[in-house]
Design a protein around this motif. Structure first.
Motif, short mmCIF file in Angstrom:
data_model
loop_
_atom_site.label_atom_id
_atom_site.label_comp_id
_atom_site.label_asym_id
_atom_site.label_seq_id
_atom_site.Cartn_x
_atom_site.Cartn_y
_atom_site.Cartn_z
N ALA A 59 23.20 4.92 22.81
CA ALA A 59 22.90 5.41 21.46
C ALA A 59 23.50 4.50 20.40
CB ALA A 59 23.42 6.83 21.31
N VAL A 60 24.72 4.00 20.65
CA VAL A 60 25.35 3.08 19.70
C VAL A 60 24.55 1.79 19.59
CG1 VAL A 60 27.39 1.67 19.26
CG2 VAL A 60 27.65 4.04 19.99
N VAL A 61 24.13 1.25 20.74
CA VAL A 61 23.35 0.01 20.73
C VAL A 61 22.03 0.19 20.01
CG1 VAL A 61 22.21 -1.70 22.19
CG2 VAL A 61 24.47 -0.82 22.84
N VAL A 62 21.35 1.32 20.27
CA VAL A 62 20.06 1.57 19.61
C VAL A 62 20.25 1.71 18.11
CG1 VAL A 62 18.20 3.25 19.38
CG2 VAL A 62 18.99 2.58 21.65
N THR A 63 21.30 2.43 17.69
CA THR A 63 21.54 2.61 16.26
C THR A 63 21.86 1.28 15.58
OG1 THR A 63 22.39 4.84 16.68
CG2 THR A 63 22.93 3.84 14.56
N GLY A 64 22.66 0.46 16.23
CA GLY A 64 23.00 -0.82 15.64
C GLY A 64 21.84 -1.79 15.56
N ALA A 65 20.84 -1.60 16.44
CA ALA A 65 19.70 -2.51 16.47
C ALA A 65 18.52 -2.00 15.65
CB ALA A 65 19.26 -2.74 17.91
N GLN A 66 18.66 -0.90 14.99
CA GLN A 66 17.54 -0.31 14.26
C GLN A 66 17.03 -1.21 13.14
OE1 GLN A 66 18.81 3.57 12.96
NE2 GLN A 66 18.18 4.58 14.86
N GLY A 67 17.90 -1.90 12.47
CA GLY A 67 17.48 -2.73 11.35
C GLY A 67 17.05 -4.12 11.74
N TRP A 69 17.58 -7.94 13.90
CA TRP A 69 18.64 -8.95 14.00
C TRP A 69 19.25 -9.29 12.65
CZ3 TRP A 69 22.16 -11.05 16.78
CH2 TRP A 69 22.73 -12.27 16.41
N SER A 70 18.44 -9.37 11.62
CA SER A 70 18.94 -9.75 10.30
C SER A 70 19.94 -8.72 9.77
CB SER A 70 17.79 -9.91 9.32
OG SER A 70 17.07 -8.70 9.20
N ALA A 71 19.62 -7.43 9.95
CA ALA A 71 20.54 -6.39 9.49
C ALA A 71 21.82 -6.39 10.31
CB ALA A 71 19.86 -5.02 9.58
N PHE A 72 21.69 -6.62 11.62
CA PHE A 72 22.88 -6.69 12.48
C PHE A 72 23.77 -7.85 12.07
CE2 PHE A 72 25.05 -8.41 16.18
CZ PHE A 72 25.70 -7.29 16.68
N ALA A 73 23.18 -9.03 11.90
CA ALA A 73 23.96 -10.20 11.53
C ALA A 73 24.62 -10.02 10.17
CB ALA A 73 23.07 -11.44 11.53
N GLN A 266 24.17 2.34 10.45
CA GLN A 266 23.71 1.17 11.20
C GLN A 266 24.75 0.05 11.17
OE1 GLN A 266 22.45 -2.00 9.63
NE2 GLN A 266 22.31 -2.83 11.72
N GLN A 267 25.39 -0.15 10.04
CA GLN A 267 26.42 -1.18 9.94
C GLN A 267 27.63 -0.82 10.79
OE1 GLN A 267 27.10 -1.39 5.72
NE2 GLN A 267 25.34 -2.73 5.34
N ALA A 268 28.01 0.45 10.79
CA ALA A 268 29.14 0.89 11.62
C ALA A 268 28.82 0.68 13.10
CB ALA A 268 29.45 2.36 11.33
N ALA A 269 27.60 1.01 13.50
CA ALA A 269 27.21 0.82 14.90
C ALA A 269 27.19 -0.66 15.27
CB ALA A 269 25.84 1.45 15.14
N SER A 270 26.78 -1.52 14.34
CA SER A 270 26.77 -2.95 14.60
C SER A 270 28.18 -3.47 14.86
CB SER A 270 26.15 -3.70 13.42
OG SER A 270 24.81 -3.29 13.21
N LEU A 271 29.13 -3.03 14.04
CA LEU A 271 30.52 -3.42 14.26
C LEU A 271 31.05 -2.88 15.59
CD1 LEU A 271 31.86 -2.80 10.64
CD2 LEU A 271 31.53 -5.02 11.74
N ALA A 272 30.64 -1.66 15.92
CA ALA A 272 31.07 -1.07 17.19
C ALA A 272 30.51 -1.86 18.37
CB ALA A 272 30.62 0.38 17.26
#
Length: 298
Positions: A59-67, A69-73, A266-272
């Motif tokens: 669930a964390v990975v899916v949330t972080g990838a929702q936006g 690659w650009s949003a994750f980076a 989404q940003q919190a999940a990306s950091l996680a």
């Protein structure tokens, strides 16, 4: 007159598992079926790990990838994120190094050089495991806060973060090295000493190669714990951006942002995800090191 003789019958191959009859091709290939009890246990373990570990991580990975690659980076390379991640990784690495040395020394003293009161010390080492993390934060504030009885105020400093992380990660290396030392056969040490080797040489050439995997395992556990620590740091850090704000505090701040909850989550999940990836890589590296050490000593 010729008497016909019958060829002797070949005895049936008895299966070691069923007790009668020839083995099937699967059995000959070593692929025997699971027993009902084993299958039920495997199913229960798989279900439990899925509910407790795999599904939440997914669930964390899916949330972080929702936006994408650009949003994750963008989330993990912002100035605040880079500062928090760098601080967390640097402190965790330093804590792991200190634990590797001090934890091994403590384990050695408890196993090889017991003293009056060593049993009490052995129990005290587990106190950081038993304390809730927020209680640890209160302890650090009481000792190193503005009203410090020793006259040292570490609130809002990186030294305060470092000391707190040393406290919460103290047991890891001690508890991984201690049983290895206790089970170590001392014949090789005695033989080396009888040949004139000094105590340092015996430790470096005989003992250290055996306990290195345990030291690495304890240090890696300390690193992973320090990397994601939050409760014990929230009070003494003061959460100053780009100074004492660790990655876990930044993640919590993102989740508390009500202005744009979707983007903040989404940003919190990306950091996680970054913290999770670093921890997994460290644990995998230590596992490979332990296997290499085990093959070397077989």
């Amino acid at each position: 007159m010729t008497v016909a003789t019958r060829a002797p019958e070949r005895p049936a191959v008895v299966s070691a598992e069923t007790g009668a009859g020839p083995r099937s091709r699967r059995d000959r290939a070593g692929l025997s079926r699971l027993r009902p009890a084993t299958a039920a246990g495997l199913g229960l373990v798989t279900l439990w790990l899925s509910l407790v570990v795999l599904i939440p991580l997914a669930a964390v990975v899916v949330t972080g990838a929702q936006g994408g690659w650009s949003a994750f980076a963008s989330a993990v390379t912002s100035p605040a994120a880079l500062s928090a991640l760098t601080l967390s990784a640097g402190l965790s690495f330093a804590v792991a190094l200190v634990n590797a040395v001090v934890g091994t020394t403590i384990a050695w003293v408890l196993v090889r050089d017991p003293f009056p009161g060593s049993r009490l010390l052995d129990h005290v080492i587990d106190v950081p495991f038993a304390l809730p993390t927020i209680v640890t934060g209160v302890v650090m504030i009481a000792l190193y806060g503005p009203a410090s009885p020793v006259g040292v105020n570490l609130v809002g400093t990186r030294v305060g973060l470092f000391v707190t992380l040393l406290f919460v990660t103290l047991p890891f290396t001690v508890r991984t090295v201690q049983p290895v030392l206790a089970a170590l056969d001392r014949d090789a040490e005695q033989a080396a000493a009888s040949l004139g080797a000094s105590g340092r040489v015996v430790f470096r050439r005989v003992v250290l190669p055996v306990i290195v995997p345990a030291i690495a395992s304890g240090a890696s556990l300390a690193f992973a714990r320090a990397l994601g620590e939050y409760g014990s740091l929230v009070l003494i850090s003061s959460n100053i951006p780009k100074q004492t704000q660790v990655a876990s505090a930044l993640i919590y701040g993102k989740l508390e942002d009500a202005t744009n909850p979707v983007t903040s989550t989404q940003q919190a999940a990306s950091l996680a995800i970054v913290l999770l990836a670093v921890s997994v890589l460290v644990l995998v590296a230590v596992e490979l090191l332990q296997r290499k050490g085990a093959r070397r000593h077989v």
